[in-house]
Design an enzyme around this catalytic site. Structure first.
Site, mmCIF file in Angstrom:
data_model
loop_
_atom_site.group_PDB
_atom_site.id
_atom_site.type_symbol
_atom_site.label_atom_id
_atom_site.label_comp_id
_atom_site.label_asym_id
_atom_site.label_seq_id
_atom_site.Cartn_x
_atom_site.Cartn_y
_atom_site.Cartn_z
ATOM 1 N N THR A 174 38.951 63.313 -52.955
ATOM 2 C CA THR A 174 38.740 62.039 -53.643
ATOM 3 C C THR A 174 38.558 62.317 -55.130
ATOM 4 O OG1 THR A 174 37.787 60.977 -51.699
ATOM 5 C CG2 THR A 174 37.259 59.982 -53.813
ATOM 6 N N PHE A 176 37.095 60.970 -58.574
ATOM 7 C CA PHE A 176 36.093 60.076 -59.154
ATOM 8 C C PHE A 176 36.303 60.034 -60.658
ATOM 9 C CE2 PHE A 176 34.365 61.768 -55.271
ATOM 10 C CZ PHE A 176 33.588 60.766 -54.728
HETATM 11 O O1 PRE Z 1 30.441 56.557 -49.167
HETATM 12 C C1 PRE Z 1 30.421 57.527 -49.937
HETATM 13 O O2 PRE Z 1 29.888 58.608 -49.674
HETATM 14 C C2 PRE Z 1 31.091 57.373 -51.241
HETATM 15 O O3 PRE Z 1 30.721 58.048 -52.155
HETATM 16 C C3 PRE Z 1 32.266 56.419 -51.342
HETATM 17 C C4 PRE Z 1 33.611 57.043 -50.978
HETATM 18 C C5 PRE Z 1 34.784 56.099 -51.459
HETATM 19 O O4 PRE Z 1 34.586 54.921 -51.664
HETATM 20 O O5 PRE Z 1 35.920 56.627 -51.556
HETATM 21 C C6 PRE Z 1 33.747 58.341 -51.687
HETATM 22 C C7 PRE Z 1 34.421 59.407 -51.146
HETATM 23 C C8 PRE Z 1 35.117 59.304 -49.841
HETATM 24 O O6 PRE Z 1 36.476 59.029 -50.146
HETATM 25 C C9 PRE Z 1 34.567 58.200 -49.006
HETATM 26 C C10 PRE Z 1 33.785 57.210 -49.535
#
Ligand code: PRE
Length: 278
Positions: A174, A176
């Site tokens: 992911t 950020f």
């Molecule tokens: O729920 C979490 O732990 C988050 O930080 C959010 C979140 C997102 O929205 O993408 C972050 C990383 C992962 O992809 C899954 C969830």
């Protein structure tokens, strides 16, 4: 200085926020309950910056983040963090047959869709505000509830691991972004994000934008369209490219794009996360 993230403690967002401040002094982390609230916290100056998810290698864009970047015009992107994301099925007990409900963030449920279909068909899937919030709910619920969350959250909320690494594709990552107030000085290894709208619906409109990047040999790292929300079939384009907006090559491109677009907003130039990128 205050850095917001999607909480509670134990989210992937918290891990990303901790990575972003690892080489910086004077930042404290503040947890928020949703992505819009954390971004508004920066827009309304209760926070100095916030780390929010923007895209995932399996599930794609986190739409709410892009939409809020467009709405909140005072904000700019000042950094990025790319995190490897491993999901685990966690609960109060380890017998798969006893699981009747699985909680998680919609992004995490989507990243594990295949695993859930194969092993937990008919089990109720319930959304939570974050993966850590799902772990917190499960820790205070009956034994038949499980969560998709991180190992860190399992430890934090005293839960056991029923299944490890249940994301549907290996190498799940992911990305950020850190949203704050710019500008950020060039480092030589930067990326620039922008949003643009084409002047009118005519042949070659997007091509004429892209040819400017090609002419200066600037690498695009992302292109994405989102509806303008005003008319079906009208889009905003989000582009990321290598380089800083003050680099001579990129600033030439941006000057020319200003004449070719109905809207061009630089969302920010910021250091690329080289850490986990291949
Ligand atoms: O729920 C979490 O732990 C988050 O930080 C959010 C979140 C997102 O929205 O993408 C972050 C990383 C992962 O992809 C899954 C969830």
């Amino acid at each position: 200085m205050k850095l917001g993230y999607l909480g509670p403690q134990g989210t992937f967002s918290q891990q990303a926020a901790q990575r972003w401040i690892a080489d910086k002094a004077g930042w404290e982390l503040v947890s928020y309950e949703s992505i819009p609230e954390v971004i508004l916290g920066v827009a309304e100056k209760r926070l100095d910056a916030a780390v929010v998810p923007v895209e995932n290698s399996i599930e794609g864009t986190v739409n709410v983040t892009l939409d809020m970047l467009v709405e909140e015009k005072s904000l700019s992107i000042i950094g990025e963090v790319i995190l490897e994301v491993h999901h685990h099925l966690i609960g109060k007990q380890t017998d798969w047959k006893r699981v009747q409900a699985i909680y998680s963030h919609p992004q995490a449920l989507a990243q594990c869709r295949g695993f859930l279909r194969q092993n937990f068909q008919g089990v109720s899937l319930r959304t939570a505000a974050s993966t850590a919030e799902a772990a917190r709910i499960v820790a205070s619920g009956p034994d038949s509830w499980a969560a998709i969350s991180s190992r860190f959250a399992a430890e934090l909320y005293g839960l056991q691991v029923l299944a490890e690494n249940i994301e549907d594709y290996r190498g799940n990552k992911t990305r950020f972004i850190t949203v704050g107030r710019g500008p950020v000085k060039p480092t030589g290894k930067d990326k620039t994000s922008m949003v643009l709208a084409l002047p009118q619906d005519r042949p070659g409109g997007l091509y004429r934008v892209l040819e400017e990047f090609a002419a200066e040999e600037i690498n695009l790292t992302k292109i994405e369209s989102r509806p303008t929300k005003k008319e079906l079939g009208e889009y905003l384009f989000f582009l990321d490219c290598e380089g800083h907006a003050t680099d001579p090559k990129l600033s030439r491109v941006l000057d020319r794009l200003r004449r070719k677009t109905a809207l061009l907003r630089i969302l920010g130039s910021y250091p690329r996360d080289m850490g986990e990128q291949k």
